[in-house]
Design a protein around this motif. Structure first.
Motif, short mmCIF file in Angstrom:
data_model
loop_
_atom_site.label_atom_id
_atom_site.label_comp_id
_atom_site.label_asym_id
_atom_site.label_seq_id
_atom_site.Cartn_x
_atom_site.Cartn_y
_atom_site.Cartn_z
N GLN A 127 -114.17 61.93 37.86
CA GLN A 127 -112.88 61.28 37.59
C GLN A 127 -113.00 59.89 36.99
N ARG A 181 -107.16 59.73 38.77
CA ARG A 181 -106.75 60.33 40.04
C ARG A 181 -107.49 61.64 40.28
N ALA A 182 -107.51 62.08 41.55
CA ALA A 182 -108.14 63.34 41.90
C ALA A 182 -107.34 64.52 41.37
N GLN A 190 -114.13 65.96 44.59
CA GLN A 190 -113.49 64.99 43.71
C GLN A 190 -114.17 63.63 43.89
N HIS A 191 -114.78 63.12 42.83
CA HIS A 191 -115.40 61.80 42.94
C HIS A 191 -114.34 60.72 43.14
N ASP A 192 -114.61 59.82 44.09
CA ASP A 192 -113.71 58.70 44.37
C ASP A 192 -114.47 57.40 44.15
N CYS A 193 -114.18 56.70 43.07
CA CYS A 193 -114.94 55.50 42.72
C CYS A 193 -114.73 54.36 43.71
N ARG A 194 -113.68 54.45 44.53
CA ARG A 194 -113.39 53.38 45.49
C ARG A 194 -113.92 53.67 46.90
N ASP A 195 -114.50 54.83 47.10
CA ASP A 195 -115.03 55.21 48.41
C ASP A 195 -116.47 54.71 48.53
N ASN A 198 -122.24 58.17 42.88
CA ASN A 198 -121.86 59.15 43.89
C ASN A 198 -123.08 59.64 44.66
N ASP A 209 -112.96 65.74 34.07
CA ASP A 209 -111.65 66.04 34.66
C ASP A 209 -110.72 66.66 33.62
N THR A 241 -112.17 56.43 37.03
CA THR A 241 -111.10 55.76 37.78
C THR A 241 -109.81 56.59 37.80
#
Length: 429
Positions: free
Chosen positions: A104, A108-109, A131-136, A155, A70, A106
């Protein structure tokens, strides 16, 4: 007097210091600088370490995922991506078969504008960027459990691709030993719980002992933080890696490519050779910059300057940090932890529920507590935040130096670290 220039955001700060008090001006060791970046990247792709050339690894019907760092990382992704994509295109892989995954961790995107800055205008236009989202959790897949008990989730799009390419930059890291390489997997594109379990290994085994002494800059052999990341990457088994290597002054000195581990280890050797600087004496005062933008984009990234500068400074000495921090409150959770004053309580809470921003705040506050005084040169709107951390803000390095002179011994010594996030003082005594 000697005139010193110190990076500050996208500009520089200047200060005049008496030469007879200047102990070191640390800039890393001499290294050959890459003059043709495209040629160096092509060489890494076509003459890789312990791997076939990239164009011989992919097939024309393959889908390819390329993991990129990022915006908080100095990588030169915008120079690297067009060369990688061109090689893929020549091997028969079309643009619509390629996906960029922003690692990313943790963080932000990205905004669309930041995607352009990182990937370059043409690549951002031509390629699909995720955008990788670690919480998804719906877009995470379990790949195994490490010997440290970490259930690793990665991911799903990265795993579904026929070929996975890692990019990034090898650098010193205050917990993992070195950045780059396997960090593109964990924490880069891992699930939140996997990241937090991994990062909790940076704490000592026993409550009250603070940080794990093996989790430090340039330390790999007995470092559980690194070893856990390594096991996670082995589970994913990336197909190729391209990492840049920079000198302590921020100049590109190498591009390594090939096997995801072997090529990265060559990069680690390069980083230590260029950035590991022997010192025979620690200074009363160290004036340190993270290295300017983007390394001082926020205080969270700027903390790497503290973690290397402390090695150059006498216990109970004075630190002057030069950090622009236009995005100082990012991530917000970091600043909340950073304001905490009871370090014993912070350690207890981290052991109950580990959060990486909390640990970075904890380790940095431990460093601040070990110093007599810490001054932070930053923009005026950041002053209140800096004061809340027990440090003293200053508008420029000259002002900070005038204040520091009131509390140094008569025969004081000063060390300068213009690129402290990338310069590792090796105290030979």
């Amino acid at each position: 007097m000697k005139s010193i220039s110190i990076p500050f955001g996208k500009e520089v700060q200047h200060i005049e210091l008496p030469e007879d008090h200047l102990l070191y001006d640390l800039h890393g060791n001499m290294a050959s600088i890459v003059t043709n970046e495209k040629e160096a990247i092509l060489r890494a792709l076509r003459q890789p370490i312990d791997s076939k050339p990239l164009r011989d690894i992919v097939r024309e019907d393959d889908t390819v995922a390329i993991v990129v760092s990022d915006i908080t990382r100095l990588v030169h992704t915008e120079a690297m991506l067009p060369v990688i994509v061109s090689e893929l295109n020549e091997a028969g892989v079309r643009d619509d078969q390629i996906t960029i995954i922003v690692a990313q961790g943790t963080h932000r995107a990205h905004t669309p504008e930041e995607d352009v800055i990182v990937c370059g205008t043409e690549m951002a236009r031509r390629l699909r960027i995720v955008q990788h989202d670690c919480r998804d959790k719906e877009n995470l897949t379990y790949v195994g459990t490490t010997r440290f008990g970490n259930d690793v989730y990665i991911n799903a799009e990265a795993l579904q691709a026929d070929k996975l390419i890692l990019t990034g930059a090898v650098s010193f890291h205050p917990m993992a030993g070195y950045g780059g390489g396997r960090k593109a997997i964990l924490p880069g594109i891992a699930g939140f719980d996997s990241i937090m379990t991994n990062h909790s290994l940076a704490l000592a085994e026993t409550q009250g002992d603070g940080c794990n002494p093996h989790c430090d800059t340039a330390s790999l052999e007995e470092n559980p933080f690194h070893q856990d990341m390594l096991e996670a990457a082995q589970m994913v088994h990336p197909d190729f890696l391209v990492n840049t290597v920079f000198t302590a002054d921020g100049d590109l000195c190498d591009v390594v490519g090939g096997h995801w581990r072997k090529a990265w280890e060559k990069g680690c050797q390069d980083v230590l050779a260029t950035g590991g600087v022997p010192i025979e004496e620690q200074a009363d005062v160290t004036i340190a910059s993270a290295g300017g933008y983007p390394k001082d984009l926020n205080l969270y990234q700027g903390c790497k300057a503290y973690m290397n500068a402390v090695f150059a400074t006498k216990p109970g000495g004075v630190l002057i940090l030069v950090l622009d921090c236009p995005d100082i409150k990012e991530p917000e959770i970091f600043t909340k932890w950073f304001f905490r004053s009871d370090l014993d309580q912070v350690e207890q809470e981290l052991r109950r529920e580990f959060l990486m921003p909390g640990f970075v705040a904890f380790k940095t506050r431990c460093i601040i507590a070990s110093m007599k005084t810490c001054y932070v040169v930053t923009r005026p709107e950041n002053f209140d935040i800096i004061r809340q951390t027990g440090q003293i803000p200053a508008p420029d390095v000259e002002t900070a130096w005038k204040m520091a002179q009131q509390e140094v011994p008569e025969h004081y010594t000063v060390t300068i670290m213009g690129h402290a996030a990338a310069t590792f003082p090796v105290y030979t005594k």
